[in-house]
Design an enzyme around this catalytic site. Sequence first.
Site, short mmCIF file in Angstrom:
data_model
loop_
_atom_site.label_atom_id
_atom_site.label_comp_id
_atom_site.label_asym_id
_atom_site.label_seq_id
_atom_site.Cartn_x
_atom_site.Cartn_y
_atom_site.Cartn_z
N GLU A 133 2.21 100.41 -36.44
CA GLU A 133 2.40 101.74 -37.04
C GLU A 133 2.21 101.68 -38.55
O GLU A 133 1.56 102.54 -39.14
CB GLU A 133 3.80 102.28 -36.72
CG GLU A 133 4.04 102.63 -35.25
CD GLU A 133 4.55 101.48 -34.42
OE1 GLU A 133 4.34 100.31 -34.84
OE2 GLU A 133 5.14 101.71 -33.36
N ALA A 147 -7.71 76.21 -8.49
CA ALA A 147 -9.07 76.24 -7.93
C ALA A 147 -9.00 75.63 -6.53
O ALA A 147 -8.41 74.56 -6.34
CB ALA A 147 -10.01 75.43 -8.81
N1 LIG Z 1 -7.72 72.48 -8.17
C1 LIG Z 1 -6.87 72.70 -9.14
O1 LIG Z 1 -6.78 73.83 -9.67
C2 LIG Z 1 -6.02 71.58 -9.67
C3 LIG Z 1 -5.28 71.75 -10.85
C4 LIG Z 1 -4.49 70.70 -11.29
C5 LIG Z 1 -4.44 69.53 -10.57
N2 LIG Z 1 -5.19 69.39 -9.43
C6 LIG Z 1 -5.12 68.15 -8.65
O2 LIG Z 1 -3.79 67.96 -8.21
C7 LIG Z 1 -3.55 66.57 -8.05
C8 LIG Z 1 -2.23 66.23 -8.69
O3 LIG Z 1 -1.19 66.90 -8.01
P1 LIG Z 1 0.20 66.22 -7.80
O4 LIG Z 1 0.97 67.04 -6.83
O5 LIG Z 1 -0.01 64.78 -7.49
O6 LIG Z 1 0.81 66.21 -9.26
P2 LIG Z 1 1.55 67.27 -10.19
O7 LIG Z 1 2.01 68.44 -9.40
O8 LIG Z 1 0.70 67.50 -11.36
O9 LIG Z 1 2.79 66.41 -10.67
C9 LIG Z 1 3.73 65.98 -9.75
C10 LIG Z 1 4.73 65.08 -10.45
O10 LIG Z 1 5.64 65.86 -11.19
C11 LIG Z 1 6.95 65.43 -10.89
N3 LIG Z 1 7.88 66.56 -10.89
C12 LIG Z 1 8.99 66.67 -11.66
N4 LIG Z 1 9.60 67.82 -11.48
C13 LIG Z 1 8.90 68.49 -10.56
C14 LIG Z 1 9.07 69.75 -9.96
N5 LIG Z 1 10.09 70.57 -10.25
N6 LIG Z 1 8.18 70.12 -9.04
C15 LIG Z 1 7.13 69.33 -8.73
N7 LIG Z 1 6.91 68.10 -9.27
C16 LIG Z 1 7.79 67.70 -10.19
C17 LIG Z 1 6.87 64.84 -9.51
O11 LIG Z 1 7.91 63.93 -9.43
P3 LIG Z 1 8.43 63.34 -8.01
O12 LIG Z 1 7.27 62.51 -7.53
O13 LIG Z 1 9.60 62.58 -8.42
O14 LIG Z 1 8.70 64.50 -7.13
C18 LIG Z 1 5.49 64.25 -9.48
O15 LIG Z 1 5.54 62.91 -9.96
C19 LIG Z 1 -4.72 65.86 -8.67
O16 LIG Z 1 -5.55 65.36 -7.67
C20 LIG Z 1 -5.42 66.92 -9.46
O17 LIG Z 1 -6.82 66.68 -9.55
C21 LIG Z 1 -5.96 70.39 -8.97
#
Ligand SMILES: NC(=O)c1ccc[n+]([C@@H]2O[C@H](COP(=O)([O-])OP(=O)(O)OC[C@H]3O[C@@H](n4cnc5c(N)ncnc54)[C@H](OP(=O)(O)O)[C@@H]3O)[C@@H](O)[C@H]2O)c1
Length: 373
Positions: free
Chosen positions: A63, A165
């Site tokens: 404003e 994605a």
């Molecule tokens: N296509 C897409 O858009 C996209 C985007 C990003 C990533 N990705 C892919 O996703 C994969 C990684 O996924 P991810 O599941 O392994 O890893 P993430 O979700 O990135 O991370 C998981 C980690 O975070 C920890 N964590 C702490 N607090 C958490 C909570 N409240 N909720 C969930 N996790 C928590 C977990 O610990 P704990 O093990 O102790 O539970 C785990 O070690 C890769 O392959 C990547 O390329 C794809």
Amino acid sequence: MAFDPPRPGDERFMAAAIRLAFRHSGQTGTNPSVATLLVRDDGAGPRIVGRGITALGGRPHAEAAALGEAGDLARGATAYVTLEPCAHHGRTPPCATALVSAGIARVVSAAADPDPRVDGKGHRILLSGGLSVTRGVLRADASSDLSPYLTRHALGRPQITLKTAISADGRIGREGSGQVFITGKIANGQTHLVRSRHDAILVGIGTVKEDDPGLDCRLPGLSDRSPRRIVIDPDLTIDPDMQLVRTARRTPLILVAKGSAEPDKRRALIEAGVEFVACDTVPGSNRVALPELLEDLGAMGLQNILVEGGAAVAASFIEADLVDRLILVRGEIEIGEGGIAAPIALDEAKRRFRQTDRLSLGTDLWFEFERRA
Ligand SMILES: NC(=O)c1ccc[n+]([C@@H]2O[C@H](COP(=O)([O-])OP(=O)(O)OC[C@H]3O[C@@H](n4cnc5c(N)ncnc54)[C@H](OP(=O)(O)O)[C@@H]3O)[C@@H](O)[C@H]2O)c1
């Protein structure tokens, strides 16, 4: 309060004001990006005599800028404001008072301001100053752009957009394969544009280890709009050689970790420019308690956060009902064996959320959803 009904032309000027406000979206700190147009008609048709947007960083307000541009031409003009004018005294007088003092004849507003210091008081100042006031013109359009600010006031936490994605066979990546490129150049450009409109991008440590992502905005001319990067890493297992750490002095990196985790490593990371937010974990697990984390990030002034994964973190946000906006981008490739399932499938998203947009970006499909009211 006696409000006047809308007049012909109101929607046209309010639509222009909403487009103007969009320019500083995401760059006005804890203030919303608001616009004001001052329009007068001296018999030859309406003309704009003053324009203002909330300045970068949040002040001065729109404003004041519009009144400054219009000067004496403000007297007798109509002010189109995308948000109810503020009513509280800071270093400058309230915008509602400034509009009255400048001799504005009529104010047309779009969204109401839920800030308890305003919340109807702005409109009241205008009415008691003898101005004609019309409210709610294009309210839904204005509220959509102001939604990070409105969410923070309504829910006491930043607005969460989850973006994923998904491959044609419903996967988001492949175990142990690093980053799998699911979408093409146009959709990736759109993702970078979305990044530029958020205060922070958040991922889990799993994604950092697997992909070593940059999580910045790499669009020409918008690289200075890269938001802060936030990584959930309760045990502080991040490798200091990762891209995010190496670039922490250029684009802030915030690690969410337990206060007791790895004191020596923490010191070295702080020296490398990394910031820390302490977290609580959910009793009986190592998972960060998300509502408490969002409360802390909100207190740091973040209004909206783009959650970009990975699978576990995205699933946690969905489970905790913390997703306000959802973007799913469906690519053409199939990932097949060893693929990591998407945290939410397209069909389920359509059931749980309200679809607001669908775009074809090259060979990819871009879907946007928002929380059902
Ligand atoms: N296509 C897409 O858009 C996209 C985007 C990003 C990533 N990705 C892919 O996703 C994969 C990684 O996924 P991810 O599941 O392994 O890893 P993430 O979700 O990135 O991370 C998981 C980690 O975070 C920890 N964590 C702490 N607090 C958490 C909570 N409240 N909720 C969930 N996790 C928590 C977990 O610990 P704990 O093990 O102790 O539970 C785990 O070690 C890769 O392959 C990547 O390329 C794809």
